[in-house]
Design a protein around this motif. Structure first.
Motif, mmCIF file in Angstrom:
data_model
loop_
_atom_site.group_PDB
_atom_site.id
_atom_site.type_symbol
_atom_site.label_atom_id
_atom_site.label_comp_id
_atom_site.label_asym_id
_atom_site.label_seq_id
_atom_site.Cartn_x
_atom_site.Cartn_y
_atom_site.Cartn_z
ATOM 1 N N PRO A 187 0.825 -1.204 0.000
ATOM 2 C CA PRO A 187 0.000 0.000 0.000
ATOM 3 C C PRO A 187 0.864 1.260 0.000
ATOM 4 C CG PRO A 187 0.092 -0.909 2.206
ATOM 5 C CD PRO A 187 0.817 -1.885 1.313
ATOM 6 N N GLY A 188 0.372 2.311 -0.637
ATOM 7 C CA GLY A 188 1.097 3.567 -0.673
ATOM 8 C C GLY A 188 0.156 4.743 -0.526
ATOM 9 N N PHE A 189 0.694 5.868 -0.077
ATOM 10 C CA PHE A 189 -0.105 7.086 0.041
ATOM 11 C C PHE A 189 0.813 8.290 -0.101
ATOM 12 C CE2 PHE A 189 1.316 5.993 4.301
ATOM 13 C CZ PHE A 189 1.686 7.197 4.872
ATOM 14 N N THR A 190 0.211 9.449 -0.351
ATOM 15 C CA THR A 190 0.946 10.704 -0.478
ATOM 16 C C THR A 190 0.869 11.471 0.825
ATOM 17 O OG1 THR A 190 0.481 10.845 -2.853
ATOM 18 C CG2 THR A 190 1.119 12.878 -1.737
ATOM 19 N N VAL B 201 4.739 7.506 0.279
ATOM 20 C CA VAL B 201 5.131 6.554 1.316
ATOM 21 C C VAL B 201 4.578 5.191 0.929
ATOM 22 C CG1 VAL B 201 4.993 5.958 3.757
ATOM 23 C CG2 VAL B 201 5.067 8.373 3.064
ATOM 24 N N GLN B 202 5.441 4.201 0.825
ATOM 25 C CA GLN B 202 5.019 2.845 0.478
ATOM 26 C C GLN B 202 5.597 1.866 1.483
ATOM 27 O OE1 GLN B 202 5.873 1.704 -3.602
ATOM 28 N NE2 GLN B 202 3.889 0.693 -3.726
ATOM 29 N N GLU C 193 1.807 5.914 11.374
ATOM 30 C CA GLU C 193 2.127 4.495 11.222
ATOM 31 C C GLU C 193 0.894 3.646 10.935
ATOM 32 O OE1 GLU C 193 5.082 3.288 11.007
ATOM 33 O OE2 GLU C 193 6.106 5.182 11.463
ATOM 34 N N ALA C 194 -0.299 4.184 11.218
ATOM 35 C CA ALA C 194 -1.532 3.448 10.926
ATOM 36 C C ALA C 194 -2.005 3.655 9.499
ATOM 37 C CB ALA C 194 -2.642 3.870 11.894
ATOM 38 N N THR C 195 -1.490 4.665 8.829
ATOM 39 C CA THR C 195 -1.994 5.002 7.501
ATOM 40 C C THR C 195 -1.775 3.898 6.466
ATOM 41 O OG1 THR C 195 -1.714 7.341 8.027
ATOM 42 C CG2 THR C 195 -2.000 6.787 5.718
ATOM 43 N N PRO C 196 -0.678 3.122 6.495
ATOM 44 C CA PRO C 196 -0.580 1.997 5.555
ATOM 45 C C PRO C 196 -1.748 1.015 5.676
ATOM 46 C CG PRO C 196 1.566 2.465 6.479
ATOM 47 C CD PRO C 196 0.588 3.308 7.237
#
Length: 285
Positions: free
Chosen positions: A158-161, A170-171, A219-222
């Motif tokens: 999973p990744g996000f900006t 962030v991946q 740290e929960a965002t993934p």
């Protein structure tokens, strides 16, 4: 741009809450966007209508406004159930009967070494994880965990900006999702959907484009990016802001009544005074 603030009505609004809400509000205002308020009241044992009323009153005093009626999580249980059904059908969930003490004891066994903490607390040791996905209908009123290894096999990394310190992608590699996060709970026996599932469904339902929240949730965002991919939902841009801390450097909590916005109001502080206390510029005239 659509931002949101999602407090739990379980205690007073303090400086940390005010900073988060004001940051989301300022970002939306600067972009000509919309700020939304969402009430995270899934924990019915602690949520109180009077705290919701007081929270709204404090936010309005700070100069914030939002469309009404605001979304209350307790009114959208069917949406969370539908998401759980989809993940269950994909073979990614399993029931868990372990208590917090069971998990702590399992991780404290001498052969296991020191317990590992992840964004969901103690990393679940997999005690109830089946060798094969469970069959039959999804059980009601049960704690359900995400089989992280299977989920990552389906969705990948999973990744996000992230934009708090400059725009970056962030991946998180699947092996780190498994070892550092583990099989998180997505449903709780006593309250239906757990936070990680509810927040993903809510953000998609409200078409949130930018999630503004504290760095403690980075740290929960993934987990959330993974669930968004599994459920076919969009991944917002994330902005994890700094935390407001007390004089000892400890993050503020709801028990910090001495820093409650209501107390500052009774002392005669003004909204721009609160902004100054958390390091924000005065509100626009």
């Amino acid at each position: 741009m659509i931002t949101r603030f999602a407090p739990s009505p379980t205690g007073p609004l303090h400086l940390g809450h005010a900073f988060s809400a004001l940051t989301a509000w300022d970002m939306a205002q600067a972009a000509g966007g919309t700020f939304l308020l969402r009430i995270d009241d899934l924990d019915r044992s602690r949520a109180r209508p009077e705290w919701e009323t007081r929270t709204k009153d404090d936010l309005r005093w700070l100069g914030l406004s939002w469309p009404e009626p605001c979304r209350r999580e307790s009114e959208h249980l069917s949406e969370y159930a539908a998401a759980l059904d989809r993940l269950w059908t994909m073979g990614l969930l399993y029931p868990c009967t372990c208590t917090r003490r069971d998990i702590r004891d399992a991780l404290s066994a001498p052969q296991e070494g020191a317990p590992l903490m992840g964004p969901d607390g103690l990393i679940y040791p997999g005690t109830c994880r089946p060798a094969r996905p469970p069959s039959g209908p999804r059980p009601d009123a049960a704690t359900l965990r995400l089989d992280m290894a299977r989920a990552c096999a389906v969705a990948g990394a999973p990744g996000f900006t992230e934009t708090a310190t400059g725009t970056q992608t962030v991946q998180t590699p699947p092996d780190r999702m498994v070892s550092r996060i583990g099989d998180v709970a997505l449903a709780r026996r006593d309250m239906g959907a757990a936070y990680h599932l509810a927040v993903v469904v809510d953000d998609a339902a409200q078409r949130i484009t930018h999630v503004v929240r504290g760095a403690d949730l980075f740290e929960a965002t993934p987990i959330h990016a993974l669930l968004q991919r599994l459920l076919g939902l969009p991944t917002p841009v994330y902005h994890h802001h700094r935390l407001i801390r007390d004089d000892a450097g400890k993050r503020l909590a709801k028990r910090d009544d001495a820093r409650a916005i209501a107390l500052y109001r009774t002392e005669g502080r003004c909204p721009d005074g609160i902004r100054a206390m958390v390091g924000l510029r005065p509100s626009a005239p």
